[in-house]
Design a protein around this motif. Structure first.
Motif, PDB file in Angstrom:
ATOM      1  N   GLN A  36       0.845  -1.198   0.000  1.00  0.00           N
ATOM      2  CA  GLN A  36       0.000   0.000   0.000  1.00  0.00           C
ATOM      3  C   GLN A  36       0.885   1.255   0.000  1.00  0.00           C
ATOM      4  N   LEU A  37       0.579   2.176  -0.899  1.00  0.00           N
ATOM      5  CA  LEU A  37       1.268   3.472  -0.904  1.00  0.00           C
ATOM      6  C   LEU A  37       0.593   4.367   0.134  1.00  0.00           C
ATOM      7  N   VAL A  38       1.380   4.917   1.054  1.00  0.00           N
ATOM      8  CA  VAL A  38       0.781   5.763   2.105  1.00  0.00           C
ATOM      9  C   VAL A  38       1.377   7.162   2.028  1.00  0.00           C
ATOM     10  N   LEU A  39       0.508   8.150   1.930  1.00  0.00           N
ATOM     11  CA  LEU A  39       0.932   9.543   1.813  1.00  0.00           C
ATOM     12  C   LEU A  39       0.352  10.358   2.952  1.00  0.00           C
ATOM     13  N   ASN A  40       1.176  11.237   3.509  1.00  0.00           N
ATOM     14  CA  ASN A  40       0.783  12.084   4.632  1.00  0.00           C
ATOM     15  C   ASN A  40       0.633  13.516   4.099  1.00  0.00           C
ATOM     16  N   LEU A  41      -0.607  13.976   3.973  1.00  0.00           N
ATOM     17  CA  LEU A  41      -0.873  15.309   3.409  1.00  0.00           C
ATOM     18  C   LEU A  41      -0.835  16.363   4.516  1.00  0.00           C
ATOM     19  N   VAL A  42       0.101  17.286   4.391  1.00  0.00           N
ATOM     20  CA  VAL A  42       0.305  18.280   5.442  1.00  0.00           C
ATOM     21  C   VAL A  42       0.184  19.687   4.860  1.00  0.00           C
ATOM     22  N   SER A  43      -0.384  20.594   5.655  1.00  0.00           N
ATOM     23  CA  SER A  43      -0.548  21.976   5.183  1.00  0.00           C
ATOM     24  C   SER A  43      -1.140  22.811   6.309  1.00  0.00           C
ATOM     25  N   SER A  44      -1.268  24.102   6.072  1.00  0.00           N
ATOM     26  CA  SER A  44      -2.006  24.934   7.021  1.00  0.00           C
ATOM     27  C   SER A  44      -3.513  24.679   6.821  1.00  0.00           C
ATOM     28  N   PRO A  45      -4.359  25.121   7.749  1.00  0.00           N
ATOM     29  CA  PRO A  45      -5.802  24.886   7.579  1.00  0.00           C
ATOM     30  C   PRO A  45      -6.325  25.559   6.312  1.00  0.00           C
ATOM     31  N   GLY A  46      -7.154  24.834   5.573  1.00  0.00           N
ATOM     32  CA  GLY A  46      -7.865  25.459   4.460  1.00  0.00           C
ATOM     33  C   GLY A  46      -7.114  25.550   3.151  1.00  0.00           C
ATOM     34  N   SER A  47      -5.957  24.872   3.032  1.00  0.00           N
ATOM     35  CA  SER A  47      -5.202  24.947   1.773  1.00  0.00           C
ATOM     36  C   SER A  47      -5.904  24.174   0.651  1.00  0.00           C
ATOM     37  N   GLY A  48      -6.857  23.312   1.058  1.00  0.00           N
ATOM     38  CA  GLY A  48      -7.606  22.555   0.048  1.00  0.00           C
ATOM     39  C   GLY A  48      -7.349  21.058   0.066  1.00  0.00           C
ATOM     40  N   LYS A  49      -6.854  20.535   1.194  1.00  0.00           N
ATOM     41  CA  LYS A  49      -6.518  19.103   1.270  1.00  0.00           C
ATOM     42  C   LYS A  49      -7.725  18.215   0.973  1.00  0.00           C
ATOM     43  N   THR A  50      -8.849  18.483   1.648  1.00  0.00           N
ATOM     44  CA  THR A  50     -10.009  17.601   1.481  1.00  0.00           C
ATOM     45  C   THR A  50     -10.612  17.759   0.089  1.00  0.00           C
ATOM     46  N   THR A  51     -10.640  18.992  -0.412  1.00  0.00           N
ATOM     47  CA  THR A  51     -11.160  19.224  -1.771  1.00  0.00           C
ATOM     48  C   THR A  51     -10.311  18.455  -2.785  1.00  0.00           C
ATOM     49  N   LEU A  52      -8.997  18.555  -2.623  1.00  0.00           N
ATOM     50  CA  LEU A  52      -8.078  17.853  -3.528  1.00  0.00           C
ATOM     51  C   LEU A  52      -8.261  16.344  -3.411  1.00  0.00           C
ATOM     52  N   LEU A  53      -8.410  15.852  -2.177  1.00  0.00           N
ATOM     53  CA  LEU A  53      -8.593  14.417  -1.978  1.00  0.00           C
ATOM     54  C   LEU A  53      -9.868  13.931  -2.668  1.00  0.00           C
ATOM     55  N   CYS A  54     -10.966  14.650  -2.458  1.00  0.00           N
ATOM     56  CA  CYS A  54     -12.244  14.229  -3.064  1.00  0.00           C
ATOM     57  C   CYS A  54     -12.107  14.149  -4.586  1.00  0.00           C
ATOM     58  N   GLU A  55     -11.477  15.162  -5.162  1.00  0.00           N
ATOM     59  CA  GLU A  55     -11.289  15.212  -6.611  1.00  0.00           C
ATOM     60  C   GLU A  55     -10.387  14.062  -7.076  1.00  0.00           C
ATOM     61  N   THR A  56      -9.332  13.794  -6.298  1.00  0.00           N
ATOM     62  CA  THR A  56      -8.394  12.708  -6.631  1.00  0.00           C
ATOM     63  C   THR A  56      -9.103  11.360  -6.569  1.00  0.00           C
ATOM     64  N   LEU A  57      -9.905  11.165  -5.517  1.00  0.00           N
ATOM     65  CA  LEU A  57     -10.592   9.878  -5.329  1.00  0.00           C
ATOM     66  C   LEU A  57     -11.576   9.621  -6.458  1.00  0.00           C
ATOM     67  N   ARG A  58     -12.244  10.680  -6.905  1.00  0.00           N
ATOM     68  CA  ARG A  58     -13.191  10.521  -8.031  1.00  0.00           C
ATOM     69  C   ARG A  58     -12.448  10.044  -9.271  1.00  0.00           C
ATOM     70  N   ARG A  59     -11.273  10.630  -9.478  1.00  0.00           N
ATOM     71  CA  ARG A  59     -10.518  10.277 -10.682  1.00  0.00           C
ATOM     72  C   ARG A  59      -9.864   8.898 -10.591  1.00  0.00           C
ATOM     73  N   LEU A  60      -9.638   8.409  -9.363  1.00  0.00           N
ATOM     74  CA  LEU A  60      -9.009   7.089  -9.205  1.00  0.00           C
ATOM     75  C   LEU A  60     -10.037   5.966  -9.092  1.00  0.00           C
ATOM     76  N   GLU A  61     -11.305   6.344  -9.044  1.00  0.00           N
ATOM     77  CA  GLU A  61     -12.373   5.357  -8.873  1.00  0.00           C
ATOM     78  C   GLU A  61     -12.307   4.270  -9.950  1.00  0.00           C
ATOM     79  N   GLY A  62     -12.336   3.010  -9.504  1.00  0.00           N
ATOM     80  CA  GLY A  62     -12.288   1.884 -10.441  1.00  0.00           C
ATOM     81  C   GLY A  62     -10.889   1.587 -10.948  1.00  0.00           C
TER      82      GLY A  62
END
Ligand SMILES: Nc1nc2c(ncn2[C@@H]2O[C@H](COP(=O)(O)OP(=O)(O)OP(=O)(O)O)[C@@H](O)[C@H]2O)c(=O)[nH]1
Ligand SMILES: [Mg+2]
Length: 219
Positions: A36-62
């Protein structure tokens, strides 16, 4: 801490980090064995981590099985956003804590499916300081910096950018509206970490997402 001398404080801090490092090493072995590839996403609050994750997950679906660990002081809001994409997510609330640690990740990852060739994304608590010191057992830290935060951040919070393999410059759609010098930002990041890779993107418009997905494919 009242009543404790500087030496005692340093000893306690070293003990905490030492215990964390041992557990992180154990996590890393577990992740590698699971493929399993494990990535630790770090940033200040509100940089867009969750938005980016949701978009990434949609594109990796299937294409690639994914799971997410969400770290926040309070609420399950981010895990709810992730689950809405159909991807399993565990929310960790750190309360007064300002970062995730290896034990939290250890306990959470056992509640998530680990598939060979899959990716576990860990969204750390929004904070450019403490998460730099705590290894979670990830393969890479990915630092996200949005263009509304200022190009000097890598110099002001060098530990985070020194620890990261990749810097994502997010919210590039806002560049026409802010005075953010992208080249200067990259220069600053390379001053603290000459090996850092950089991708510019916008999680909301999708610009640059392909470069990020290509990076994930070879990470
Ligand atoms: N214009 C623009 N807004 C963005 C982009 N990415 C995220 N946002 C917005 O930025 C705000 C914060 O996004 P989140 O995804 O919640 O940020 P976060 O890093 O997960 O925040 P915390 O978990 O609180 O640290 C939201 O209003 C998003 O819509 C982007 O690429 N462009
Ligand atoms: Mg978030």
């Amino acid at each position: 801490m009242p009543g404790l001398g500087q030496r005692q404080l340093i000893a306690i801090e070293m003990d905490v980090l030492d215990k964390n490092n041992k557990l992180a090493a154990h996590n890393r072995e577990h992740f590698e064995a699971a493929g399993q590839l494990v990535l630790n996403l770090v940033s200040s609050p509100g940089s867009g981590k969750t938005t980016l994750l949701c978009e990434t997950l949609r594109r990796l679906e299937g294409k690639r099985p994914c799971a997410v660990i969400e770290g926040d002081q309070q609420t399950s809001a981010d895990a709810d956003r992730i689950r809405a994409t159909g991807v399993p997510a565990i929310q960790i609330n750190t309360g007064k804590g300002c970062h995730l640690d290896a034990k939290m990740v250890h306990d959470a990852c056992h509640q998530l499916p680990a598939q060979d060739g899959g990716i576990l994304f860990i969204e750390n608590v929004g904070n450019l300081v403490c998460p730099a010191s705590f290894d979670l057992g990830e393969k890479y830290k990915v630092a996200i910096l949005s263009v509304t935060e200022g190009e000097e951040k890598p110099l002001k919070y060098p530990d985070m950018f020194a620890a990261a393999q990749l810097m994502l410059i997010n919210k590039t759609d806002l560049l026409p509206h802010v005075s953010f010098d992208v080249e200067r930002c990259i220069e600053n990041a390379k001053r603290v970490n000459p090996y850092i890779q950089v991708i510019q993107l916008s999680a909301t418009t999708g610009d640059g997402m392909d470069a990020w997905l290509n990076w994930l494919a070879t990470a």
